[in-house]
Design a protein around this motif. Sequence first.
Motif, PDB file in Angstrom:
ATOM      1  N   SER C  61       0.758  -1.266   0.224  1.00  0.00           N
ATOM      2  CA  SER C  61      -0.079   0.132   0.040  1.00  0.00           C
ATOM      3  C   SER C  61       0.725   1.125  -0.011  1.00  0.00           C
ATOM      4  O   SER C  61       0.542   2.099  -0.862  1.00  0.00           O
ATOM      5  CB  SER C  61      -0.688  -0.092   1.454  1.00  0.00           C
ATOM      6  N   GLY C  62       1.869   1.316   0.628  1.00  0.00           N
ATOM      7  CA  GLY C  62       2.786   2.280   0.803  1.00  0.00           C
ATOM      8  C   GLY C  62       3.359   2.732  -0.420  1.00  0.00           C
ATOM      9  O   GLY C  62       3.159   3.767  -0.941  1.00  0.00           O
ATOM     10  N   GLY C  63       3.705   1.605  -1.288  1.00  0.00           N
ATOM     11  CA  GLY C  63       4.253   1.903  -2.638  1.00  0.00           C
ATOM     12  C   GLY C  63       3.158   2.647  -3.544  1.00  0.00           C
ATOM     13  O   GLY C  63       3.498   3.370  -4.464  1.00  0.00           O
ATOM     14  N   GLY C  64       2.028   1.947  -3.542  1.00  0.00           N
ATOM     15  CA  GLY C  64       0.741   2.085  -4.125  1.00  0.00           C
ATOM     16  C   GLY C  64       0.586   3.789  -4.216  1.00  0.00           C
ATOM     17  O   GLY C  64       0.389   4.585  -5.163  1.00  0.00           O
ATOM     18  N   ILE C  65       0.525   4.360  -2.757  1.00  0.00           N
ATOM     19  CA  ILE C  65       0.348   5.577  -2.547  1.00  0.00           C
ATOM     20  C   ILE C  65       1.268   6.594  -3.115  1.00  0.00           C
ATOM     21  O   ILE C  65       1.200   7.510  -3.840  1.00  0.00           O
ATOM     22  CB  ILE C  65       0.326   5.997  -1.002  1.00  0.00           C
ATOM     23  N   LYS C  66       2.804   5.990  -2.908  1.00  0.00           N
ATOM     24  CA  LYS C  66       3.833   6.880  -3.446  1.00  0.00           C
ATOM     25  C   LYS C  66       3.750   7.186  -4.984  1.00  0.00           C
ATOM     26  O   LYS C  66       3.873   7.973  -5.564  1.00  0.00           O
ATOM     27  CB  LYS C  66       5.069   6.011  -3.052  1.00  0.00           C
ATOM     28  N   GLN C  67       3.436   5.985  -5.572  1.00  0.00           N
ATOM     29  CA  GLN C  67       3.455   5.805  -7.152  1.00  0.00           C
ATOM     30  C   GLN C  67       2.174   6.610  -7.771  1.00  0.00           C
ATOM     31  O   GLN C  67       2.307   7.509  -8.872  1.00  0.00           O
ATOM     32  CB  GLN C  67       3.356   4.334  -7.644  1.00  0.00           C
ATOM     33  N   ILE C  68       1.103   6.680  -7.012  1.00  0.00           N
ATOM     34  CA  ILE C  68      -0.099   7.602  -7.344  1.00  0.00           C
ATOM     35  C   ILE C  68       0.346   9.077  -7.321  1.00  0.00           C
ATOM     36  O   ILE C  68      -0.018   9.867  -8.240  1.00  0.00           O
ATOM     37  CB  ILE C  68      -1.254   6.963  -7.143  1.00  0.00           C
ATOM     38  N   LYS C  69       0.852   9.231  -6.144  1.00  0.00           N
ATOM     39  CA  LYS C  69       1.107  10.647  -5.843  1.00  0.00           C
ATOM     40  C   LYS C  69       2.299  10.997  -6.880  1.00  0.00           C
ATOM     41  O   LYS C  69       2.440  12.302  -7.298  1.00  0.00           O
ATOM     42  CB  LYS C  69       1.789  10.872  -4.387  1.00  0.00           C
ATOM     43  N   ALA C  70       3.072  10.250  -7.204  1.00  0.00           N
ATOM     44  CA  ALA C  70       4.211  10.665  -8.048  1.00  0.00           C
ATOM     45  C   ALA C  70       3.692  10.505  -9.796  1.00  0.00           C
ATOM     46  O   ALA C  70       4.453  11.009 -10.528  1.00  0.00           O
ATOM     47  CB  ALA C  70       5.274   9.762  -8.053  1.00  0.00           C
ATOM     48  N   LYS C  71       2.631  10.176 -10.110  1.00  0.00           N
ATOM     49  CA  LYS C  71       1.767  10.003 -11.261  1.00  0.00           C
ATOM     50  C   LYS C  71       2.449   9.127 -12.061  1.00  0.00           C
ATOM     51  O   LYS C  71       2.605   9.395 -13.287  1.00  0.00           O
ATOM     52  CB  LYS C  71       1.605  11.382 -11.977  1.00  0.00           C
ATOM     53  N   THR C  72       3.312   8.045 -11.676  1.00  0.00           N
ATOM     54  CA  THR C  72       3.688   7.060 -12.492  1.00  0.00           C
ATOM     55  C   THR C  72       2.752   5.815 -12.897  1.00  0.00           C
ATOM     56  O   THR C  72       3.290   5.140 -13.595  1.00  0.00           O
ATOM     57  CB  THR C  72       5.005   6.472 -11.881  1.00  0.00           C
ATOM     58  N   VAL C  73       1.621   5.897 -11.939  1.00  0.00           N
ATOM     59  CA  VAL C  73       0.598   4.819 -12.528  1.00  0.00           C
ATOM     60  C   VAL C  73      -0.775   5.557 -12.575  1.00  0.00           C
ATOM     61  O   VAL C  73      -0.795   6.633 -12.256  1.00  0.00           O
ATOM     62  CB  VAL C  73       0.367   3.662 -11.381  1.00  0.00           C
ATOM     63  N   THR C  74      -1.636   4.786 -13.265  1.00  0.00           N
ATOM     64  CA  THR C  74      -3.080   5.385 -13.473  1.00  0.00           C
ATOM     65  C   THR C  74      -3.864   5.290 -12.168  1.00  0.00           C
ATOM     66  O   THR C  74      -4.518   6.348 -11.858  1.00  0.00           O
ATOM     67  CB  THR C  74      -3.677   4.668 -14.523  1.00  0.00           C
ATOM     68  N   PHE C  75      -3.468   4.433 -11.358  1.00  0.00           N
ATOM     69  CA  PHE C  75      -4.527   4.148 -10.117  1.00  0.00           C
ATOM     70  C   PHE C  75      -3.508   3.465  -9.108  1.00  0.00           C
ATOM     71  O   PHE C  75      -2.689   2.680  -9.317  1.00  0.00           O
ATOM     72  CB  PHE C  75      -5.570   3.282 -10.190  1.00  0.00           C
ATOM     73  N   GLY C  76      -3.909   3.855  -7.783  1.00  0.00           N
ATOM     74  CA  GLY C  76      -2.880   3.511  -6.769  1.00  0.00           C
ATOM     75  C   GLY C  76      -3.972   2.510  -6.003  1.00  0.00           C
ATOM     76  O   GLY C  76      -5.185   2.671  -5.888  1.00  0.00           O
ATOM     77  N   ALA C  77      -3.371   1.456  -5.264  1.00  0.00           N
ATOM     78  CA  ALA C  77      -4.464   0.522  -4.508  1.00  0.00           C
ATOM     79  C   ALA C  77      -3.668   0.753  -3.093  1.00  0.00           C
ATOM     80  O   ALA C  77      -2.556   0.434  -2.868  1.00  0.00           O
ATOM     81  CB  ALA C  77      -4.207  -0.939  -4.975  1.00  0.00           C
ATOM     82  N   SER C  78      -4.563   0.713  -1.888  1.00  0.00           N
ATOM     83  CA  SER C  78      -4.196   0.786  -0.639  1.00  0.00           C
ATOM     84  C   SER C  78      -5.331   0.309   0.155  1.00  0.00           C
ATOM     85  O   SER C  78      -6.644   0.501   0.274  1.00  0.00           O
ATOM     86  CB  SER C  78      -3.866   2.211  -0.390  1.00  0.00           C
ATOM     87  N   ASP C  79      -4.861  -0.709   1.236  1.00  0.00           N
ATOM     88  CA  ASP C  79      -5.693  -0.961   2.304  1.00  0.00           C
ATOM     89  C   ASP C  79      -5.845  -0.147   3.524  1.00  0.00           C
ATOM     90  O   ASP C  79      -6.595  -0.192   4.127  1.00  0.00           O
ATOM     91  CB  ASP C  79      -5.379  -2.218   2.965  1.00  0.00           C
ATOM     92  N   MET C  80      -4.889   0.863   3.543  1.00  0.00           N
ATOM     93  CA  MET C  80      -5.272   1.994   4.568  1.00  0.00           C
ATOM     94  C   MET C  80      -5.812   3.180   3.908  1.00  0.00           C
ATOM     95  O   MET C  80      -5.114   3.544   2.864  1.00  0.00           O
ATOM     96  CB  MET C  80      -3.865   2.165   5.253  1.00  0.00           C
ATOM     97  N   PRO C  81      -7.073   3.532   4.150  1.00  0.00           N
ATOM     98  CA  PRO C  81      -7.609   4.397   3.327  1.00  0.00           C
ATOM     99  C   PRO C  81      -6.959   5.836   3.900  1.00  0.00           C
ATOM    100  O   PRO C  81      -6.642   5.899   4.981  1.00  0.00           O
ATOM    101  CB  PRO C  81      -9.105   4.437   3.946  1.00  0.00           C
ATOM    102  N   LEU C  82      -7.024   6.694   2.926  1.00  0.00           N
ATOM    103  CA  LEU C  82      -6.579   7.969   3.389  1.00  0.00           C
ATOM    104  C   LEU C  82      -7.383   8.830   4.039  1.00  0.00           C
ATOM    105  O   LEU C  82      -8.715   8.800   3.640  1.00  0.00           O
ATOM    106  CB  LEU C  82      -5.787   8.672   2.077  1.00  0.00           C
ATOM    107  N   LYS C  83      -6.930   9.595   4.830  1.00  0.00           N
ATOM    108  CA  LYS C  83      -7.899  10.339   5.387  1.00  0.00           C
ATOM    109  C   LYS C  83      -8.591  11.671   4.480  1.00  0.00           C
ATOM    110  O   LYS C  83      -7.626  12.016   3.563  1.00  0.00           O
ATOM    111  CB  LYS C  83      -7.460  11.216   6.656  1.00  0.00           C
TER     112      LYS C  83
END
Lengths: 319, 284, 348
Positions: C61-83
């Motif tokens: 999940s950490g990586g997913g959040i990082k990648q989507i914030k860096a716009k290197t992927v179309t979607f990110g996936a995380s089991d911890m919901p962002l506030k």
Amino acid sequence: MAIIDPRHAAKQLIYERIFRAATLGAAILVLLILGGVAISLVRGAWPAISHFGFSFVTREIWNPVTDEFGALAPIYGTVVTSVIAMLLAVPAGFGIALFLTELCPPMLKRPIGVAVELLAAVPSIIFGIWGLFVLAPVLQRHTQPWLIGHLGHISFVGSLFKGPPFGIGILTAGVVLAIMVLPFIAATMRDVFDTVPAMLKESGYGLGATTWEVMWNVVVPHSRVGIVGGMMLGLGRALGETMAVTFVIGNAHRISSSLLAPGTTISSAIANEFTEAVGDLYTSSLIALGLLLFLITFTVIAAAQAMLRRLEQRGGFAV
Amino acid sequence: MNRRALRKLKNAAFLFLSLIATMTGLACLGAILWTLLSHGLAGMSLHLFTQMTPPPGGQGGLLNALYGSGVMTLLGILIGSPIGVLAGTYLAEYGRNSRLSTVIRFINDVLLSAPSIIIGLFVYEIVVVRMGHFSAIAGALALAILAIPVTLRTTEDMLNLVPVGMKDSSAALGAYPWRTTLSVLYPAARSGIVTGLLLAIARISGETAPLLFTALNNQFWSTQLNAPMANLPVVIFQFALSPYKDWQDLAWAGALIITVTILILSISARVILSLLQAERGSGR
Amino acid sequence: MKMPNRLVVLAAAAALSYAAIAAATDISGAGATFPYPIYAKWADAYKKLTGIGLNYQSIGSGGGIKQIKAKTVTFGASDMPLKPDDLQAAGLLQFPMIIGGVVPVVNVKGVQPGQMHLDGATVASIYMGDITQWDDPQIKRLNPKLALPSTAIAPVYRSDGSGTNFLFSDYLSKVSPKFKSSIGANTSVQWPTGIGAKGNEGVANMTTQTDGAIGYVEYAYAKQNKMAYTLLTNKAGAAVAPSAESFQAAAANADWAHADGYYLILTDQAGAKSWPITGASFILVYKHPDDPAAVKEALKFFAWAYKDGASMAAELDYVPLPPALIAQVKKTWASEITVNGQPVWSGK
């Protein structure tokens, strides 16, 4: 008959200039690459360095949530696994080199030498999976319980062997590293021993010395520089090795007095965490770890190369 | 007499230990190869070369990973070896013992032994971050940087082995160094330079760390250089650390493929080198 | 050049030019390993159906959040919901995709799947290093009929940034005040003891490899690899086994309609049949994406997965979202994901 047509000569000169420039450019590129690596590492590490200062190198904490990072655990793991690797590989490599130069029947010299060097060609990831699936279970079931049982309660040494046998951990990583650097050390030592002039050895034998005595008292002192150079080259490799270690180190950012505990090394921390590091400080801390590794290995390898070059220039002849 | 017996004993003991050391080393090589063979052959099948990497619990092969590794290794060599060969030529022909050459040789030897993960970090910083995404070209660049020191070293050594007489004859005929190099030296050192290429290929095809944050990985078939591409070492890394038997079997099969390829390359390089040395005889 | 050389060069050039020509665009995503088994299954089926692939990097999940914030992927996936505040600040939209459960798994000689019974406080003590052997009285008390060896316990935890880790540590923080104050709940925490492994896969692998290990993985991993999962005592005091029913029971009381940004944590829910470590896995996309076509393709995939992927999810014991929630999510897509005022999602 005009052998050299002036136009032809002019063109040849232009080609010469181009070719020379191309080769010079390629050579300078090598310099630029190293410089580029150093600069980009420093740039990437800067946020972490400026934020933590020197305490980065002295703290054990590694908490991505509170953005607190310290390199002590990875540095400790890198150093300890490399030391274990050297303690195991240097005597073994020395033994192999001794065998190949003195004992080995000439017919077997080539194949055995090639076999040892093939061990060097095996990619490190293979060592990693072999370590995880084959070596770790063996260590967990047999070796580690033996170590804990027999050495765990001796006063000073005991604390090195305390704790549950996980199979993986610092000791396992050290053993895998030892197998990895063994061929380099053995090959370098063998090459160095081969350069000892036969006359020196013959003089020793002529005085009635045994093979071992000639080895220890003539060959080794003569190849001192080469031996140390080879050792340091092996050390440089061990310090920077990533894949072999990542599989078996246990990924724990903790320093433990026991060798049987899991730990982490600089390269395995980077390999494991880099793609998932959220936040500039986390990424920068990982790059700072990379910078530390670069500095450490650069120093060791540079010193090793300097020594080996001195030996090459001496041509192996007695001073 | 007693003292002599002690010395003989010591001698026998140490020589015995050296035999043990050698046998341990050989045993380790044997154990690793044996494990590779037994696990790898179990996972081998024709699927490997015809199907893509499967989702967990599915059946599949390694085609995209093999292709990706092949493409990136080829690109890495295509980019890196000309630089290495040219630079080696400079050191052997033009620079020789100048200050610059000594420094470059030194730096090259350092790069030769430098941790490959550092190179991966470097390419990440200058290519992946700039481009905004992982890509096969970034992976190829990282491999190219790793290939340069190997080819440089071998080229320089091989060029230096060419008999001076040949260079002199060419120069006497009025040829510039570039002409001599291209028409006389390269052909003469041909097998040596090829050896360098083989060694470089062997070196970079097994590297995992530099690809971890440059080319990443790809579940599917991809031929785009501009996107993440599957490659054998990272696939092995991912699959071996997973709990799925299918994936682990594929990882071992992939590991066997890599090791066999590298061993063949290394042995070929060695054979070529020894043929070269036999040819030369004592001519130096 | 001699003939063979020329051929080699031509072949290389051909291979390279072929490689440079763009193939069909794949959807790119990265993140949680929690839902990876079902995402991979869906991706395979979707590709067979439409020819469009999903390139999902299961990096945590950490990586997913990082990648989507860096716009290197179309979607990110995380089991911890962002506030909601983090979502607002990053310009991201979050929605749940699938529900599953995290289960403790053990590798103790002689213990079969579903045989061992633990409770939250015991698991917390194990991971804090207070309980170190399998024949500890606290474990014995919960398992009177089980023959427990004196093997040392090897706790295995996530070494990467993980939503699974978040769910697990969140649950332990809820049931053990000592755990909450000393370790806390997050995607990455400082575990005082044990071995780290990457991804759900790594934890599953390490637990299987190490004698005496305990780990925590998403249920599909335990099921697919026939690992010895344990029962847990839930909030109502009942011993419950992990299954689609117990995950569903935990999710039944969830009030999605009033959850801002779909921020909802399902651990330690009330209900006699509820599994205590249930969680939803979320998808993150940009509200105003730079590449609307790519996001549209991704949304089409998700819509297909909601509808036609439910049976595949059930096979792996994931719980598909209830229809009312799916409808709510699609409404959110239509209203929130826009480019120049035009909605990106136009389907149903």
